[in-house]
Enzyme design. Structure first.
Site, PDB file in Angstrom:
ATOM      1  N   LYS A 111      14.483  45.473  57.316  1.00 37.98           N
ATOM      2  CA  LYS A 111      14.267  45.597  58.763  1.00 37.98           C
ATOM      3  C   LYS A 111      12.934  46.315  59.052  1.00 37.98           C
ATOM      4  CE  LYS A 111      18.008  43.428  59.747  1.00 37.98           C
ATOM      5  NZ  LYS A 111      19.353  43.843  59.532  1.00 37.98           N
TER       6      LYS A 111
HETATM    7  C1  LIG Z   1      20.858  43.433  59.693  1.00 36.40           C
HETATM    8  C2  LIG Z   1      21.636  43.081  60.890  1.00 36.40           C
HETATM    9  C3  LIG Z   1      22.848  43.703  61.214  1.00 36.40           C
HETATM   10  C4  LIG Z   1      23.567  44.638  60.291  1.00 36.40           C
HETATM   11  O1  LIG Z   1      22.838  45.713  59.890  1.00 36.40           O
HETATM   12  P1  LIG Z   1      23.363  46.633  58.698  1.00 36.40           P
HETATM   13  O2  LIG Z   1      22.553  47.880  58.892  1.00 36.40           O
HETATM   14  O3  LIG Z   1      23.043  45.922  57.425  1.00 36.40           O
HETATM   15  O4  LIG Z   1      24.806  46.855  58.865  1.00 36.40           O
HETATM   16  C5  LIG Z   1      23.472  43.362  62.395  1.00 36.40           C
HETATM   17  N1  LIG Z   1      22.956  42.440  63.219  1.00 36.40           N
HETATM   18  C6  LIG Z   1      21.808  41.795  62.925  1.00 36.40           C
HETATM   19  C7  LIG Z   1      21.297  40.786  63.873  1.00 36.40           C
HETATM   20  C8  LIG Z   1      21.123  42.085  61.752  1.00 36.40           C
HETATM   21  O5  LIG Z   1      20.004  41.409  61.466  1.00 36.40           O
END
Ligand SMILES: *Cc1c(COP(=O)(O)O)cnc(C)c1O
Length: 392
Positions: free
Chosen positions: A197
């Site tokens: 991210k």
């Molecule tokens: C990565 C992601 C999540 C989940 O995030 P985590 O921190 O891995 O639990 C939820 N929604 C979207 C759209 C994502 O891209």
């Protein structure tokens, strides 16, 4: 890491993060404490909200959000299908059921406000929107719909730290538009700090809100429904605690918060670099007949999390992805839509998500990260040109 010439994503990590984690380890206080409190304070200030709570991951943030807002068995929550499965899973954890709304068009991969509204019935409790790729949803319309139907709004802002959009300023009453960050627009915002991210701490997440009532609930539910945490007791602020609700252990730790603080400091710069990469892609690929590029006409500020393109037809996607793989370029699909997974098939009425299905078949994500080199970028663009010649 596998030996890609151009990987799909890469983190921007340096000695600062390493030093920050080492400082935490030397301090010998590893679980939630002062570093996390500072991370939350800085994040809340950055997003422009009263409260931010750091949590184990964004999935936990989403679960806490729906719980704090009172979702439960018998309720339905409207959300996208073109998202990571966590968006829907978090709704299911509460006993509520996701109802998938369609996206707007092949140019705008966010939920269409009128399609959200069309799916509202007496079971609807709330709406969870995704700012796909870091491009803000039409929050003005969505908040208006929510208000008229008395629904809550959770923002899945996993792609969108630093993204912002123009909203009519209700305070002045003069209809002026103000720029507001994603995560400050709905009742609750949820962020992810997973490794791929825009801000990466390994695992990690943040939940944001302006509501005193929701903040109190979130704080309790994050840590077993307990009225104090270990850090408070260590500081002598309290000697015991009560348990007033069924909560979870969704806490972050000090090492991750230390990384998060540095990553937050770098976010604007990294998002700017993502914007530059996106613009170079757009300038060089816009005229290729074989692909189309979504989100070309947005006037909001994106976090440029990913760079999706749409192929002419879904049938050529496996060959395209293999072609790029043979050239050492990693691509991906954001996303296989949630309604096509076995577990979610019962949440789908055939024919109800035509644009989602169309886009999901044709979409491919190209490499995008802050430190991609000019040479790597030009190489990807050259290979796309080669592909388009092959098709002719
Ligand atoms: C990565 C992601 C999540 C989940 O995030 P985590 O921190 O891995 O639990 C939820 N929604 C979207 C759209 C994502 O891209």
């Amino acid at each position: 890491m596998a030996n890609w010439q151009v990987p799909l994503a890469d983190i921007n990590l340096g000695t600062e993060e390493i030093e920050a984690v080492a400082d935490v380890l030397r301090s010998r206080w590893l679980s939630m404490g002062p570093v996390t409190a500072e991370f939350e304070r800085c994040f809340a200030e950055y997003v422009g909200v009263k409260y931010a709570f750091a949590v184990a991951n964004c999935t936990a943030a989403l679960h806490l959000a729906h719980m704090a807002l009172g979702a439960g068995p018998g309720d339905t929550i409207i959300c996208p299908s073109l998202t990571f499965v966590a968006t829907a899973n978090a709704i299911r954890y509460t006993g509520a059921t996701p109802v998938f709304a369609d996206i707007t068009s092949i140019d705008d991969l966010n939920n269409a406000p009128d399609d959200i509204e069309a799916r509202i019935d007496e079971s609807t409790k709330g709406i969870c929107v995704l700012h796909y790729g870091g491009y803000a949803c039409n929050m003005e319309s969505i908040m208006d719909i929510a208000k008229r139907h008395n629904l809550y709004v959770v923002e899945d802002a996993a792609h969108a730290p630093g993204a912002a959009t123009w909203i009519t300023d209700k305070d002045t009453g003069r209809g002026e538009k103000v720029l507001r960050k994603c995560g400050s627009l709905g009742d609750i915002g949820c962020f992810s700090f997973f490794s791929n991210k825009n801000m990466a701490t390994g695992e990690g997440g943040m939940i944001t809100t302006d509501s005193d009532v929701l903040a109190e609930k979130i704080k309790l539910l994050r840590s077993h429904g307990m009225t104090s945490i270990t850090w408070d007791r260590d500081k002598g602020h309290s000697f015991s605690y009560d348990v007033v609700d069924l909560g979870y252990n969704y806490r972050i730790d000090e090492m991750r918060s230390a990384i998060g603080l540095i990553q937050l400091r770098k976010l604007e710069r990294n998002n700017r670099k993502r914007a530059e990469v996106t613009n170079i892609y757009r300038e060089n690929l816009q005229d290729l007949d074989e692909i189309s590029i979504p989100f070309l006409n947005t006037n909001s500020i994106s976090a440029y999390h990913i760079f999706p393109i749409l192929l002419k037809s879904g049938s050529e996607r496996p060959r395209f992805m293999q072609f790029m793989r043979d050239k050492g370029i990693q691509t991906s699909i954001h996303y296989p839509p949630v309604h096509t997974f076995s577990h979610y098939r019962s949440c789908y009425q055939p024919g109800s998500l035509p644009i989602t299905n169309e886009v999901a078949a044709r979409v491919v994500t190209l490499p995008l990260y802050p430190d991609i080199t000019r040479e790597q970028l030009e190489y990807v663009i050259e290979m796309l040109n080669q592909w388009s010649i092959l098709l002719k």
